[in-house]
Write an enzyme that holds these catalytic residues in place. Structure first.
Site, PDB file in Angstrom:
ATOM      1  N   GLY A  54       0.855  -1.186   0.000  1.00  9.95           N
ATOM      2  CA  GLY A  54       0.000   0.000   0.000  1.00  9.95           C
ATOM      3  C   GLY A  54       0.887   1.232   0.000  1.00  9.95           C
ATOM      4  O   GLY A  54       2.060   1.180  -0.394  1.00  9.95           O
ATOM      5  N   ARG A  55       0.321   2.331   0.509  1.00  9.01           N
ATOM      6  CA  ARG A  55       1.064   3.597   0.498  1.00  9.01           C
ATOM      7  C   ARG A  55       2.442   3.479   1.146  1.00  9.01           C
ATOM      8  O   ARG A  55       3.453   3.904   0.588  1.00  9.01           O
ATOM      9  CB  ARG A  55       0.270   4.656   1.269  1.00  9.01           C
ATOM     10  CG  ARG A  55      -0.681   5.444   0.423  1.00  9.01           C
ATOM     11  CD  ARG A  55      -1.366   6.479   1.291  1.00  9.01           C
ATOM     12  NE  ARG A  55      -2.244   5.800   2.230  1.00  9.01           N
ATOM     13  CZ  ARG A  55      -3.565   5.784   2.137  1.00  9.01           C
ATOM     14  NH1 ARG A  55      -4.162   6.438   1.187  1.00  9.01           N
ATOM     15  NH2 ARG A  55      -4.299   5.128   3.006  1.00  9.01           N
ATOM     16  N   ILE A  56       2.492   2.877   2.346  1.00  8.63           N
ATOM     17  CA  ILE A  56       3.773   2.853   3.068  1.00  8.63           C
ATOM     18  C   ILE A  56       4.739   1.858   2.422  1.00  8.63           C
ATOM     19  O   ILE A  56       5.927   2.149   2.239  1.00  8.63           O
ATOM     20  CB  ILE A  56       3.546   2.557   4.574  1.00  8.63           C
ATOM     21  CG1 ILE A  56       2.648   3.636   5.182  1.00  8.63           C
ATOM     22  CG2 ILE A  56       4.875   2.484   5.325  1.00  8.63           C
ATOM     23  CD1 ILE A  56       2.206   3.384   6.624  1.00  8.63           C
ATOM     24  N   HIS A 111       7.150   2.128  19.163  1.00  7.92           N
ATOM     25  CA  HIS A 111       6.100   2.540  18.214  1.00  7.92           C
ATOM     26  C   HIS A 111       6.263   4.028  17.819  1.00  7.92           C
ATOM     27  O   HIS A 111       5.403   4.862  18.112  1.00  7.92           O
ATOM     28  CB  HIS A 111       4.710   2.291  18.808  1.00  7.92           C
ATOM     29  CG  HIS A 111       3.645   2.165  17.751  1.00  7.92           C
ATOM     30  ND1 HIS A 111       2.540   1.373  17.887  1.00  7.92           N
ATOM     31  CD2 HIS A 111       3.518   2.743  16.523  1.00  7.92           C
ATOM     32  CE1 HIS A 111       1.775   1.463  16.810  1.00  7.92           C
ATOM     33  NE2 HIS A 111       2.358   2.288  15.962  1.00  7.92           N
ATOM     34  N   GLU A 128       2.009  -3.888  23.670  1.00  7.66           N
ATOM     35  CA  GLU A 128       2.722  -2.619  23.795  1.00  7.66           C
ATOM     36  C   GLU A 128       2.257  -1.958  25.079  1.00  7.66           C
ATOM     37  O   GLU A 128       1.041  -1.875  25.273  1.00  7.66           O
ATOM     38  CB  GLU A 128       2.427  -1.705  22.603  1.00  7.66           C
ATOM     39  CG  GLU A 128       3.097  -2.181  21.337  1.00  7.66           C
ATOM     40  CD  GLU A 128       2.842  -1.279  20.129  1.00  7.66           C
ATOM     41  OE1 GLU A 128       2.367  -0.145  20.322  1.00  7.66           O
ATOM     42  OE2 GLU A 128       3.124  -1.704  19.016  1.00  7.66           O
ATOM     43  N   THR A 179       7.087  -2.359  11.096  1.00  7.86           N
ATOM     44  CA  THR A 179       6.564  -1.043  11.497  1.00  7.86           C
ATOM     45  C   THR A 179       5.038  -1.027  11.321  1.00  7.86           C
ATOM     46  O   THR A 179       4.441   0.038  11.234  1.00  7.86           O
ATOM     47  CB  THR A 179       7.161   0.091  10.625  1.00  7.86           C
ATOM     48  OG1 THR A 179       6.979  -0.249   9.249  1.00  7.86           O
ATOM     49  CG2 THR A 179       8.624   0.313  10.897  1.00  7.86           C
ATOM     50  N   SER A 180       4.421  -2.232  11.240  1.00  3.51           N
ATOM     51  CA  SER A 180       2.971  -2.268  10.981  1.00  3.51           C
ATOM     52  C   SER A 180       2.195  -2.343  12.297  1.00  3.51           C
ATOM     53  O   SER A 180       1.918  -1.298  12.906  1.00  3.51           O
ATOM     54  CB  SER A 180       2.639  -3.425  10.034  1.00  3.51           C
ATOM     55  OG  SER A 180       2.985  -4.679  10.588  1.00  3.51           O
ATOM     56  N   ARG A 181       1.914  -3.542  12.740  1.00  2.00           N
ATOM     57  CA  ARG A 181       1.267  -3.743  14.033  1.00  2.00           C
ATOM     58  C   ARG A 181       1.936  -4.939  14.717  1.00  2.00           C
ATOM     59  O   ARG A 181       2.271  -5.935  14.050  1.00  2.00           O
ATOM     60  CB  ARG A 181      -0.233  -4.028  13.869  1.00  2.00           C
ATOM     61  CG  ARG A 181      -1.068  -2.792  13.578  1.00  2.00           C
ATOM     62  CD  ARG A 181      -1.144  -1.868  14.815  1.00  2.00           C
ATOM     63  NE  ARG A 181      -1.981  -0.708  14.607  1.00  2.00           N
ATOM     64  CZ  ARG A 181      -1.554   0.493  14.205  1.00  2.00           C
ATOM     65  NH1 ARG A 181      -0.273   0.700  13.966  1.00  2.00           N
ATOM     66  NH2 ARG A 181      -2.397   1.500  14.077  1.00  2.00           N
TER      67      ARG A 181
HETATM   68  C1  DGY Z   1      -0.842   4.547  12.774  1.00  2.00           C
HETATM   69  O1  DGY Z   1      -1.242   5.683  12.487  1.00  2.00           O
HETATM   70  O2  DGY Z   1      -1.539   3.542  12.598  1.00  2.00           O
HETATM   71  C2  DGY Z   1       0.536   4.434  13.290  1.00  2.00           C
HETATM   72  O3  DGY Z   1       0.803   3.188  13.782  1.00  2.00           O
HETATM   73  C3  DGY Z   1       0.801   5.510  14.324  1.00  2.00           C
HETATM   74  O4  DGY Z   1       2.163   5.570  14.520  1.00  2.00           O
END
Ligand code: DGY
Length: 321
Positions: free
Chosen positions: A156-158, A282, A263, A232-234
């Site tokens: 996706g975007r990221i 995070h 977390e 860096t997702s979840r």
């Molecule tokens: C989000 O916006 O989902 C990010 O995890 C925040 O850092």
């Protein structure tokens, strides 16, 4: 004329807060820690709008505790903390903050990838702990980028923004995302091929029932021994027990995590004993401009919902059907 009442579950940046204060009678949770669940019930009782964060579980019970609620504005792009089905049933639009955090999150994925590859945190600890005696030809050897393969899960975007950065490092980019059949500068592959071929694996999927523990013993076993995993997702996309086993046994080279399950990560987590696991709290979207823009989008979603207008960024547009 009295202003509409809203509850904001934390002190968000002033950019969005100013807008909210101008338009609403805002009850803003001031503590560093999120409001406990009981407190959320209490504070949403009379409100028309709610600004929540990814740390707040907003389910049907919370929605029912707020009979006047017209809108939920989540200051995040991810909305896995909000029960979307419950909101949709109640005709409550839910807003999120896409786009504005794409670059900051992609930057963080890259920072983690380069740090893990070049063992920056280990090196820094080495110096601080007084271990640096000389230049040594075998000291803290890491991974190379040029010609290596980066596998992006979720394009996706990221994911795409990470691919763009990878070009500057002369990485070959492949990706797995059944919803993106082709891309200009990256090669679509199936998940097994991605795991088998990648020197770096970077996760950019939302948390859903399909992606929960997508990285587990089985998928880790398909990765190369030199592989570096970046998340860096979840947090729950990775089974941390399985990751610990893979890192401890050197089944993969390293991992760099911006997100964990739970977390915060408990201080006694065995992952914290491993040198080949880098963890930050995070921080993907944690740049000044990005957080300002996230707060602004959250405020705009909130106010649109309060006015009965369509949210600029609505994740359950079915409510308008
Ligand atoms: C989000 O916006 O989902 C990010 O995890 C925040 O850092």
């Amino acid at each position: 004329m009295p202003k509409t009442k809203v509850f904001v579950t934390r002190l968000i940046p002033e950019k969005g807060l100013t807008l909210i204060r101008d338009f609403c009678d805002a009850d803003i949770w001031q503590d560093e820690l999120p409001p406990p669940r009981e407190m959320i019930f209490e504070r949403v009782r009379g409100v028309d709008g709610l600004v929540s964060l990814l740390t707040d579980k907003i389910d049907g019970e919370v929605m029912d505790a707020a009979p006047h609620l017209k809108v939920i504005s989540n200051m995040a792009v991810g909305v896995d903390n909000v029960d979307l089905a419950a909101a949709t049933t109640r005709k409550l639009p839910v807003g999120n903050t896409p786009g504005v955090l794409t670059d900051a999150t992609a930057d963080m994925a890259f920072a983690l990838m380069t740090s893990a590859a070049r063992r920056i945190v280990e090196g820094e600890k080495y110096v601080r702990n007084g271990k640096w005696k000389t230049w040594h030809p075998q000291l803290l050897l890491g991974a190379d980028f040029v010609g290596a393969t980066l596998g992006i899960i979720g394009f996706g975007r990221i994911g795409k923004a990470v691919a763009k950065r990878a070009k500057g490092f002369d990485l070959r980019v492949i990706y797995y995302d059944p919803s993106v059949p082709s891309a200009f500068d990256a090669v679509p592959v199936d998940l097994d091929a991605l795991l088998r071929e990648s020197d770096f694996v970077s996760l950019h999927v939302p948390l859903t029932e399909e992606t929960r523990h997508l990285v587990n013993a089985e998928t880790l076993n398909k990765m190369k021994p030199n592989a570096i995993l970046v998340n860096t997702s979840r947090g729950p996309v990775v089974d941390l027990q399985d990751l610990y086993d893979a890192l401890k046994s050197k089944r993969i080279f390293a991992a760099a995590l911006d997100v964990t399950e739970p977390e915060p990560l408990p201080a006694d987590s065995p992952l914290l004993e491993l040198d080949n696991c880098l963890i930050v709290p995070h921080l993907g979207s944690a740049s000044k401009y990005t957080r300002d823009m996230m707060s602004l989008l959250a405020a705009q979603n909130l106010i649109a919902g309060l006015k009965g207008e369509r949210l600029p960024h609505c994740v359950n547009p079915q409510v308008y059907d």
